[in-house]
Write a protein that holds these residues in place. Structure first.
Motif, PDB file in Angstrom:
ATOM      1  N   SER A   1      38.023  32.346  31.458  1.00  0.00           N
ATOM      2  CA  SER A   1      38.598  31.093  30.980  1.00  0.00           C
ATOM      3  C   SER A   1      38.867  31.220  29.487  1.00  0.00           C
ATOM      4  CB  SER A   1      37.643  29.932  31.251  1.00  0.00           C
ATOM      5  OG  SER A   1      36.433  30.143  30.559  1.00  0.00           O
ATOM      6  N   GLY A   2      39.716  30.384  28.986  1.00  0.00           N
ATOM      7  CA  GLY A   2      40.055  30.421  27.575  1.00  0.00           C
ATOM      8  C   GLY A   2      41.433  31.002  27.355  1.00  0.00           C
ATOM      9  N   VAL A   3      41.806  31.102  26.096  1.00  0.00           N
ATOM     10  CA  VAL A   3      43.118  31.611  25.733  1.00  0.00           C
ATOM     11  C   VAL A   3      43.166  33.103  26.009  1.00  0.00           C
ATOM     12  CG1 VAL A   3      44.730  31.940  23.820  1.00  0.00           C
ATOM     13  CG2 VAL A   3      43.423  29.812  23.996  1.00  0.00           C
ATOM     14  N   LEU A   4      44.250  33.541  26.633  1.00  0.00           N
ATOM     15  CA  LEU A   4      44.420  34.955  26.934  1.00  0.00           C
ATOM     16  C   LEU A   4      45.020  35.676  25.740  1.00  0.00           C
ATOM     17  CD1 LEU A   4      45.965  34.694  30.488  1.00  0.00           C
ATOM     18  CD2 LEU A   4      43.641  35.367  29.915  1.00  0.00           C
ATOM     19  N   VAL A   5      44.459  36.816  25.416  1.00  0.00           N
ATOM     20  CA  VAL A   5      44.991  37.661  24.345  1.00  0.00           C
ATOM     21  C   VAL A   5      44.887  39.110  24.792  1.00  0.00           C
ATOM     22  CG1 VAL A   5      44.445  36.084  22.448  1.00  0.00           C
ATOM     23  CG2 VAL A   5      42.750  37.757  23.175  1.00  0.00           C
ATOM     24  N   GLY A   6      45.586  39.970  24.094  1.00  0.00           N
ATOM     25  CA  GLY A   6      45.461  41.401  24.311  1.00  0.00           C
ATOM     26  C   GLY A   6      45.712  41.834  25.735  1.00  0.00           C
ATOM     27  N   ALA A   7      44.809  42.641  26.259  1.00  0.00           N
ATOM     28  CA  ALA A   7      44.977  43.249  27.577  1.00  0.00           C
ATOM     29  C   ALA A   7      45.037  42.204  28.690  1.00  0.00           C
ATOM     30  CB  ALA A   7      43.846  44.238  27.832  1.00  0.00           C
ATOM     31  N   ASP A   8      44.240  41.126  28.585  1.00  0.00           N
ATOM     32  CA  ASP A   8      44.276  40.086  29.619  1.00  0.00           C
ATOM     33  C   ASP A   8      45.658  39.442  29.695  1.00  0.00           C
ATOM     34  OD1 ASP A   8      41.668  40.432  30.430  1.00  0.00           O
ATOM     35  OD2 ASP A   8      40.887  38.726  29.294  1.00  0.00           O
TER      36      ASP A   8
ATOM     37  N   GLY B   1      43.395  48.713  42.848  1.00  0.00           N
ATOM     38  CA  GLY B   1      43.269  47.601  43.759  1.00  0.00           C
ATOM     39  C   GLY B   1      43.003  46.303  43.013  1.00  0.00           C
ATOM     40  N   ILE B   2      42.981  45.227  43.744  1.00  0.00           N
ATOM     41  CA  ILE B   2      42.725  43.910  43.174  1.00  0.00           C
ATOM     42  C   ILE B   2      41.218  43.696  43.093  1.00  0.00           C
ATOM     43  CG2 ILE B   2      43.005  41.424  43.526  1.00  0.00           C
ATOM     44  CD1 ILE B   2      45.635  42.066  44.952  1.00  0.00           C
ATOM     45  N   PRO B   3      40.707  43.325  41.920  1.00  0.00           N
ATOM     46  CA  PRO B   3      39.268  43.122  41.779  1.00  0.00           C
ATOM     47  C   PRO B   3      38.805  41.915  42.583  1.00  0.00           C
ATOM     48  CG  PRO B   3      40.419  42.522  39.761  1.00  0.00           C
ATOM     49  CD  PRO B   3      41.432  43.093  40.686  1.00  0.00           C
TER      50      PRO B   3
ATOM     51  N   ILE C   1      48.541  40.734  28.697  1.00  0.00           N
ATOM     52  CA  ILE C   1      49.505  41.730  29.183  1.00  0.00           C
ATOM     53  C   ILE C   1      49.370  41.898  30.694  1.00  0.00           C
ATOM     54  CG2 ILE C   1      50.104  44.188  29.135  1.00  0.00           C
ATOM     55  CD1 ILE C   1      49.345  44.068  26.095  1.00  0.00           C
ATOM     56  N   GLU C   2      48.150  41.954  31.187  1.00  0.00           N
ATOM     57  CA  GLU C   2      47.942  42.127  32.628  1.00  0.00           C
ATOM     58  C   GLU C   2      48.478  40.933  33.413  1.00  0.00           C
ATOM     59  OE1 GLU C   2      44.537  43.334  35.888  1.00  0.00           O
ATOM     60  OE2 GLU C   2      44.058  43.418  33.757  1.00  0.00           O
ATOM     61  N   LEU C   3      48.223  39.727  32.918  1.00  0.00           N
ATOM     62  CA  LEU C   3      48.737  38.544  33.602  1.00  0.00           C
ATOM     63  C   LEU C   3      50.261  38.525  33.560  1.00  0.00           C
ATOM     64  CD1 LEU C   3      48.349  35.945  35.146  1.00  0.00           C
ATOM     65  CD2 LEU C   3      48.013  34.762  32.964  1.00  0.00           C
ATOM     66  N   GLU C   4      50.841  38.870  32.417  1.00  0.00           N
ATOM     67  CA  GLU C   4      52.302  38.904  32.298  1.00  0.00           C
ATOM     68  C   GLU C   4      52.910  39.911  33.280  1.00  0.00           C
ATOM     69  OE1 GLU C   4      55.785  39.235  28.930  1.00  0.00           O
ATOM     70  OE2 GLU C   4      53.782  39.918  28.418  1.00  0.00           O
TER      71      GLU C   4
END
Length: 103
Positions: A10-17, A1-3, A19-22
């Motif tokens: 906030s800040g630059v997204l890397v790694g899992a964050d 589900g959606i959290p 990928i999840e946004l993409e």
């Protein structure tokens, strides 16, 4: 589900964050537009105020993603994946340019 809490810090997204946004952006845009985006939908997704603004950018060659024509079709098209990549790049640029102000 959606959290219930914000998905991304906030800040630059890397790694899992990142990928999840993409994945979320890709899914949402593919469901809405399919593999190609054009016309008003492309203008809106890229942040142009109107279709006329997008047309002007195409003429000036300043559209931030590759656009192309398709024979026997009107207008310019962009790949949904190119739009997703550009949105993620812009989001990360904006995050890395943030200046914190302590009051």
């Amino acid at each position: 589900g959606i959290p219930a809490e914000p998905l991304f810090r906030s800040g630059v997204l890397v790694g899992a964050d990142l990928i999840e946004l993409e994945l979320r952006l890709s899914k949402d845009l593919f469901e809405a537009y399919g593999p190609l985006i054009s016309g008003r939908d492309l203008a809106r997704t890229l942040g142009y105020k109107s279709l006329v603004s997008l047309r002007h950018a195409v003429h000036q060659k300043t559209v931030p993603v590759p656009t192309f024509t398709i024979s026997n079709r009107r207008g310019h098209f962009a790949l949904t994946l190119d739009v997703v990549s550009w949105l993620l790049q812009e989001r990360n640029k904006a995050s890395s340019n943030k200046v914190e102000i302590n009051m």
